[in-house]
Design an enzyme around this catalytic site. Structure first.
Site, PDB file in Angstrom:
ATOM      1  N   GLU A 130       0.885  -1.250  -0.148  1.00  0.00           N
ATOM      2  CA  GLU A 130       0.046  -0.052  -0.166  1.00  0.00           C
ATOM      3  C   GLU A 130       0.798   1.290  -0.112  1.00  0.00           C
ATOM      4  OE1 GLU A 130      -3.052  -0.037  -0.467  1.00  0.00           O
ATOM      5  OE2 GLU A 130      -3.177  -2.247  -0.417  1.00  0.00           O
ATOM      6  N   GLU A 188       0.328  -2.795 -10.080  1.00  0.00           N
ATOM      7  CA  GLU A 188       0.141  -3.637  -8.921  1.00  0.00           C
ATOM      8  C   GLU A 188       1.501  -4.504  -8.724  1.00  0.00           C
ATOM      9  OE1 GLU A 188      -1.631  -4.046  -6.814  1.00  0.00           O
ATOM     10  OE2 GLU A 188      -3.753  -3.531  -7.363  1.00  0.00           O
TER      11      GLU A 188
END
Length: 259
Positions: A130, A188
């Site tokens: 994150e 990602e």
């Protein structure tokens, strides 16, 4: 890409006008805000992110300071509240969802459901992922997209982009849009790589990220309600098994001193 989105939006608005022969004031204002949104500065996005996280925190049940969730998360995250030039803050949402997300202002929210199934090292790896999204500006882009989507259908109004003038329903929609934002496969993978370096830098097991991804993949492969929820929540992510193999290879090469 931004300009293409604006052009498509204007064409759609024009076509609607042709069919109805009238563009009402609300649609015109919404179009204006969508165009203005394309010029959002980083400072504006960060300000909106702070407003967003305040709204999101109000919408969720927060873990109290004395809970085992907060105690555990603080013990893990205190060493990197200032990380890689970022000022970070962490809170726990009490929900069975297996998820976590970050905002452009450095706010990271971890769901209790995720903490229930992850070890400390796996949790740190996911938090590192994150942080990677924040460091790579993915969260800023996601906030802009969420704002565009709301501006395209709602007259937000005002000369300065802000969430203060949104109704509670509009804020709810923006919160849901942001939390469910889809990052590209490249984003990602880049966040996975950031997490790997983050974990190694802080002295954790280099296999932590691959282990976390394998666990998610195994849960999604079951036949119970949990598996269904995991599959739904991670449907926008690249296949967990492939990401896990990729991270496992990086860990192997690191331990073997290949790179």
């Amino acid at each position: 890409m931004k300009m293409r989105y604006i052009i498509l939006f204007c064409v759609a608005a024009f076509c609607c006008g042709c069919s109805s022969l009238l563009l009402n004031r609300r649609t015109v204002e919404a179009a204006g805000m969508a165009l203005q949104g394309a010029m959002l500065t980083d400072a504006q996005v960060v300000k909106m992110s702070r407003e967003f996280i305040e709204a999101s925190d109000r919408e969720h049940t927060m873990a109290v300071d004395t809970s085992e969730y907060v105690t555990r998360l603080r013990a893990l995250t205190d060493p990197f509240r200032q990380e890689d030039g970022l000022n970070l803050n962490f809170e726990v949402y009490m929900t069975p969802e297996i998820n976590a997300f970050a905002c452009a202002d450095g706010s990271i929210r971890v769901y209790s459901g995720l903490m229930d199934v992850m070890t400390d090292e796996e949790l740190v790896a996911i938090i590192g992922h994150e942080i990677g999204h924040v460091r790579h500006n993915d969260t800023k882009d996601a906030m802009k997209r969420a704002y565009y989507a709301e501006a395209a259908t709602t007259a937000i109004g005002g000369a300065t982009p802000t969430l203060e003038k949104l109704t509670s329903l509009q804020v709810d929609k923006l919160v849901n849009s942001f939390v469910s934002a889809q990052f590209s496969q490249q984003q990602e993978y880049a966040a996975d790589d950031y997490s790997f370096d983050f974990v190694v830098r802080h002295g954790y097991n280099p296999y932590a990220m691959s282990s976390a991804l394998e666990k998610i993949d195994q849960m999604a492969g079951g036949s119970d309600e949990l598996a269904s929820r995991v599959s739904q929540w991670f449907s926008s992510h690249p296949e967990s098994s492939k990401r896990a193999e990729r991270m496992k290879q990086r860990a192997f090469e690191h331990v073997a001193g290949i790179r």
